[in-house]
Scaffold this motif. Sequence first.
Motif, PDB file in Angstrom:
ATOM      1  N   ALA A 172     -10.329 -29.443 -15.674  1.00 45.81           N
ATOM      2  CA  ALA A 172     -11.420 -28.509 -15.935  1.00 45.81           C
ATOM      3  C   ALA A 172     -10.885 -27.164 -16.413  1.00 45.81           C
ATOM      4  CB  ALA A 172     -12.262 -28.324 -14.679  1.00 45.81           C
ATOM      5  N   LYS A 173      -9.814 -26.714 -15.797  1.00 46.31           N
ATOM      6  CA  LYS A 173      -9.218 -25.450 -16.225  1.00 46.31           C
ATOM      7  C   LYS A 173      -8.673 -25.557 -17.640  1.00 46.31           C
ATOM      8  CE  LYS A 173      -7.979 -23.486 -11.728  1.00 46.31           C
ATOM      9  NZ  LYS A 173      -6.882 -22.977 -10.872  1.00 46.31           N
ATOM     10  N   GLU A 174      -8.057 -26.698 -17.932  1.00 48.86           N
ATOM     11  CA  GLU A 174      -7.509 -26.902 -19.271  1.00 48.86           C
ATOM     12  C   GLU A 174      -8.616 -26.967 -20.320  1.00 48.86           C
ATOM     13  OE1 GLU A 174      -5.127 -30.379 -18.907  1.00 48.86           O
ATOM     14  OE2 GLU A 174      -3.534 -29.383 -17.769  1.00 48.86           O
ATOM     15  N   ALA A 175      -9.839 -27.365 -19.864  1.00 52.42           N
ATOM     16  CA  ALA A 175     -10.987 -27.411 -20.775  1.00 52.42           C
ATOM     17  C   ALA A 175     -11.636 -26.040 -20.942  1.00 52.42           C
ATOM     18  CB  ALA A 175     -12.021 -28.405 -20.256  1.00 52.42           C
ATOM     19  N   GLY A 176     -11.106 -25.051 -20.240  1.00 56.46           N
ATOM     20  CA  GLY A 176     -11.607 -23.697 -20.406  1.00 56.46           C
ATOM     21  C   GLY A 176     -12.590 -23.240 -19.362  1.00 56.46           C
ATOM     22  N   LEU A 177     -12.866 -24.077 -18.351  1.00 60.71           N
ATOM     23  CA  LEU A 177     -13.803 -23.690 -17.297  1.00 60.71           C
ATOM     24  C   LEU A 177     -13.116 -22.758 -16.309  1.00 60.71           C
ATOM     25  CD1 LEU A 177     -15.653 -27.042 -16.496  1.00 60.71           C
ATOM     26  CD2 LEU A 177     -16.405 -25.180 -17.963  1.00 60.71           C
TER      27      LEU A 177
END
Length: 268
Positions: A172-177
């Motif tokens: 999720a962090k890698e997806a920008g969240l």
Amino acid sequence: MATIVFLHAHPDDEASATSGSMARAAQRGDRVVVVFATNGDHGEVPKSLHPGETIVERRRSEAEAAAAVIGTQRIAWLGYKDSGMTGWEMNDAPGSFWSADLDEAANRLAKILDEEDADVLVGYDWHGNYGHPDHVKVHPVAYRAAQLARRRPRVLESTTNRDAMVRSFQAAKEAGLQIDFDPTGPADDGNPMGTPEAEIHWVVDVRDLTDVKRRALLCHASQASDVGMLTGMPDEVFAQSFGLEHFREHGRPNGMVAGWPFTPLHTP
């Protein structure tokens, strides 16, 4: 076909935790029953309540809408009040689930198990996934009710795969969240969320049903903070986070098995 009873602490817990397995069971022709221990009266109160409408009434109607999405055939309520988070004064308030006598609560559930002649009962792991008092109480109530039922059902514990959750949050962090949460940190009772993968016995693949899970969650719109965060995930992240459901089963050898654990242990 089996009759499977899912015990959940609050309306909306079923949507996030087990709605994929519930929907799969309904598709298979199993009878799916959800029992809510509490009325969720200490949940988030939306501004959209109608004049005279209570949060309890709204959450009951949301639970009915989610049941229609999932395919649940019966909703039952144990009749307790929401106990609030750990340390809240509501924990020990009269009528709260946390303060309820164990046998009294278990007998209420056992009555439903007997009415349904339940084959399988699904509760929570020992600390209720994240330590909320009502979730923690589900664990002993489920096991005691199974003992009290006329025909003892197979008991499973819904849990969260802690290792998979770490991987999902990283994705999720890698997806920008922007998620301000550490899945390995202390949850409501001081323990990390969920269960280590090595201590989980069953994983059920419901990735083809993540749209059902999302729609079931959206039915619980009054709980905007939690539901909004979860349903706001991109499709691929949501599928990774909610496409697998995990269960423990007391007495099974270590090792997580991909399969279908909701079959009766005995025949009539």
